[in-house]
Design a protein around this motif. Structure first.
Motif, short mmCIF file in Angstrom:
data_model
loop_
_atom_site.label_atom_id
_atom_site.label_comp_id
_atom_site.label_asym_id
_atom_site.label_seq_id
_atom_site.Cartn_x
_atom_site.Cartn_y
_atom_site.Cartn_z
N VAL A 413 35.45 -56.79 -8.02
CA VAL A 413 34.64 -57.52 -9.02
C VAL A 413 33.36 -56.72 -9.21
O VAL A 413 32.66 -56.43 -8.24
N SER A 414 33.08 -56.34 -10.46
CA SER A 414 31.86 -55.57 -10.77
C SER A 414 30.83 -56.46 -11.44
O SER A 414 30.96 -57.70 -11.45
N GLY A 415 29.81 -55.87 -12.01
CA GLY A 415 28.69 -56.58 -12.58
C GLY A 415 29.08 -57.52 -13.73
O GLY A 415 29.90 -57.17 -14.57
N THR A 416 28.44 -58.67 -13.78
CA THR A 416 28.72 -59.68 -14.79
C THR A 416 28.32 -59.20 -16.18
O THR A 416 27.41 -58.37 -16.32
N CYS A 423 22.57 -55.99 -15.10
CA CYS A 423 23.58 -56.41 -14.14
C CYS A 423 24.93 -55.77 -14.43
O CYS A 423 25.87 -55.91 -13.64
N VAL A 424 25.05 -55.07 -15.54
CA VAL A 424 26.30 -54.39 -15.87
C VAL A 424 26.43 -53.14 -14.99
O VAL A 424 25.51 -52.32 -14.92
N THR A 425 27.55 -53.02 -14.32
CA THR A 425 27.79 -51.83 -13.48
C THR A 425 27.81 -50.60 -14.37
O THR A 425 28.58 -50.54 -15.34
N PRO A 426 26.98 -49.61 -14.08
CA PRO A 426 26.92 -48.42 -14.95
C PRO A 426 28.16 -47.56 -14.79
O PRO A 426 28.78 -47.52 -13.73
#
Length: 614
Positions: A413-416, A423-426
């Motif tokens: 599970v990555s960033g929402t 909060c977004v997974t780069p």
């Protein structure tokens, strides 16, 4: 009676013998008278002859003595010339004869070429009216000093050698005019001597050299005239002006210690030869390049250190891979172009410049690698290699490659996508910052213990999420993390065993992040520079870092917190190892309103600067 008679007879015989002897003597005396007279005549004749001979000898001796009153004695030499039986005038003429044929040759440097031993000019006796001013008087004085009465002994003896000093007379004005008329003595024909110097440019062999001094032909004419006059008086045959130091010489010669020292220094710099292995590419630094950096200024070598720095930066821009976009083929076979956010080869340009300058001053040769501030797993443009973590953010699935083979894969599970955009997974290509066990992720309002913490970009990282009951699918859209990749605990433990500092982590979306949150995403993705830390033309700016404060997770209230045992890097989250939490999974505060049994994360406003972004 008989005895008396006998004595008488003896006396008679004796008397008769005496008478007979007298008669004989008288007869002999008559015969010797003419012989004595003859001897007397002989003696007288001899005496007369002797007297005549003595008289004749005296006469001859006196005549000889009178002769040598005006002539030199036999076996007499003057200045090495035989003057026997000569009058003073005859001897003077003979002694003066050599000077009539006298000449003095003046040699030196050719005024056109500077070559030694050239004939500068010649002076003849007749040109300067050369004579002996008092030869006959001097010879007469020498004649008067001899003893004429010793002429007989002069014949039989070794003779007498005399030395006669005479004054030489010549016209000095004529001599000066002769000397000044020579081409070599004319000012317009004289070449000034030039000091030796260091060439301003390297020669054909690429090295500097000491250019020899120029031999001058500039004469001190007055000194030449003086030397000629002295040479004539001393009856020298030749004079070499170079040997006599009549030329103006260069002050600095080719063997000057300062010049040779400077040339040795600059040529030592130029002898530097370094073959770089610059991220797998051979880069040769040799004399051809060094001649562009090294110049002579005011007689001293100068290395343009700014050009050295420029060279290092150019090579870094060419061969560094840090921050540059790379082609990557995903496990599903799609080729993507991703930015190297913090991964790749990055030259420490400042340190390498300083080291290269030091090596040049030393004249070093050999091979070397530049100093890197960041390294990748392998050299070359494909610096990811065959061992890496691949996080498919669109499909929420992770692959772990080891030597080109998948050794592990798992959902995560990555960033929402419904919170703030940070909060977004780069996505991009990253290098693992470090890894640690039993860390506590701390923020302003939370302390979350994890067993495996593996950050790869600022505060973004991978860790176990024991509080989650499910992974993969579309959970991340509305119930994702605050940026970190949440992993099943057992998978996090296995991944932890494979990875190490610098291990590549590739994160990507197919078609970009599906963000639907309240904050609009940036118009265009920002990336770090592509020139190893230097901003290049047409490149995008540095990547955005996570916010100063981040969402927090709420650990179980009863979880005991241990004091820190390991300090992470300054840019990494501050972690404090804790004991393992209770078996029950911690419940996250829902961001929206999910079912009570679903663990969710609650975004926080602004965490402290030391907080770790999940």
């Amino acid at each position: 009676m008989k005895e008396k008679k006998q004595n008488k007879e003896e006396k008679k015989e004796e008397k008769d013998s005496k008478e007979n002897a007298g008669k004989v003597a008288e007869e002999k005396a008559g015969e010797k008278v003419p012989e004595k007279r003859k001897k007397r005549y002989i003696i007288i004749a001899l005496g007369i002859a002797f007297i005549l001979l003595v008289v004749a000898a005296v006469v001859v001796y006196c005549k000889g003595a009178a002769y040598y009153q005006t002539h030199f004695l036999p076996n007499t030499s003057i200045n090495g010339i035989d003057c026997s039986n000569m009058e003073a005038r005859e001897a003077a003429i003979l002694l003066d004869a050599p000077i009539q044929n006298y000449s003095l040759k003046i040699t030196g440097r050719n005024y056109k070429t500077g070559e030694s031993g050239a004939l500068i000019g010649e002076i003849n006796s007749e040109n300067i009216q050369l004579t002996y001013g008092n030869s006959e008087e001097a010879v007469k004085m020498l004649l008067e000093q001899q003893n004429a009465y010793e002429w007989i002994w002069a014949y039989v003896g070794n003779g007498q050698a005399s030395s006669l000093e005479r004054n030489i007379v010549f016209d000095e004005d004529i001599l000066e005019s002769i000397v000044t008329s020579w081409d070599a003595c004319k000012k317009r024909n004289m070449l000034k001597a030039k000091d030796a110097y260091i060439s301003q440019e390297p020669g054909l062999d690429g090295y500097y050299e000491v250019v020899p001094e120029t031999v001058g032909t500039e004469l001190d004419v007055n000194a030449v005239i003086h030397l000629a006059a002295e040479g004539i008086r001393e009856k020298k045959d030749s004079i070499d002006l170079e040997e006599q130091g009549c030329y103006e010489e260069a002050f600095i010669r080719q063997d000057d210690r300062r010049l040779t020292s400077v040339v040795d220094k600059v040529n030592r710099w130029l002898s530097t030869s370094i073959t770089y292995d610059w991220n797998g590419t051979e880069v040769i630094l040799d004399r051809e390049k060094l001649t562009e950096w090294i110049t002579m200024q005011d007689g001293e070598p100068v290395l343009d250190e700014e050009k050295v720095a420029k060279f290092v930066k150019e090579q870094a821009a060419e061969y560094d891979t840090y921050g540059k976009k790379k082609k990557f083929v995903t496990t599903l076979g799609t080729e993507l172009t991703l930015s190297s956010r913090n991964y790749g080869w990055k030259t420490d340009t400042e340190t390498e410049t300083e080291e290269l300058i030091r090596l040049i001053y030393k004249g070093s040769t050999g091979t070397r690698e530049p100093t890197y501030s960041i390294t990748a797993m392998q050299k070359g443009t494909n610096d990811i290699g065959n061992s890496y973590v691949e996080a498919d953010l669109s499909n929420q699935h992770l692959y772990l490659y080891q030597d080109g083979n998948i050794v592990l894969e798992t959902d995560f599970v990555s960033g929402t996508m419904v919170s703030t955009y940070d909060c977004v997974t780069p996505e991009g290509i990253f290098g693992l910052t470090y890894k640690t066990r039993n860390a506590v992720l701390k923020g302003a309002t939370y302390r979350t213990p994890v067993s495996y913490w593996m950050p790869f970009y600022g505060n973004y990282g991978m860790h176990d999420a024991s509080w989650r009951g499910a992974f993969g699918g579309q959970i991340f859209m509305t119930s994702g993390s605050h940026g970190c990749i949440n992993l099943p605990p057992d998978m996090a433990g296995q991944i932890y065993q494979y990875v190490s500092e610098g291990f590549p982590v590739i994160c990507y979306y197919y078609g970009g992040a599906p963000y639907i949150g309240i904050q609009a995403p940036p118009a265009s993705e920002t990336v770090v520079p592509e020139e190893g830390g230097e901003q290049g033309a047409g490149e995008e700016g540095p990547a955005e870092q996570p916010p100063a404060e981040t969402p927090v997770e709420q650990p179980p209230a009863e979880a005991p917190v241990e004091t820190p045992v390991e300090q992470p890097p300054a840019e990494a989250p501050v972690e404090t190892p804790v004991e393992q939490p209770p078996a029950e999974a911690p419940v996250e505060t829902p961001a929206e309103q999910p079912p009570a049994e679903t663990p969710v994360e609650t975004p926080a406003e602004q965490p402290s600067a030391e907080a770790t972004v999940e």
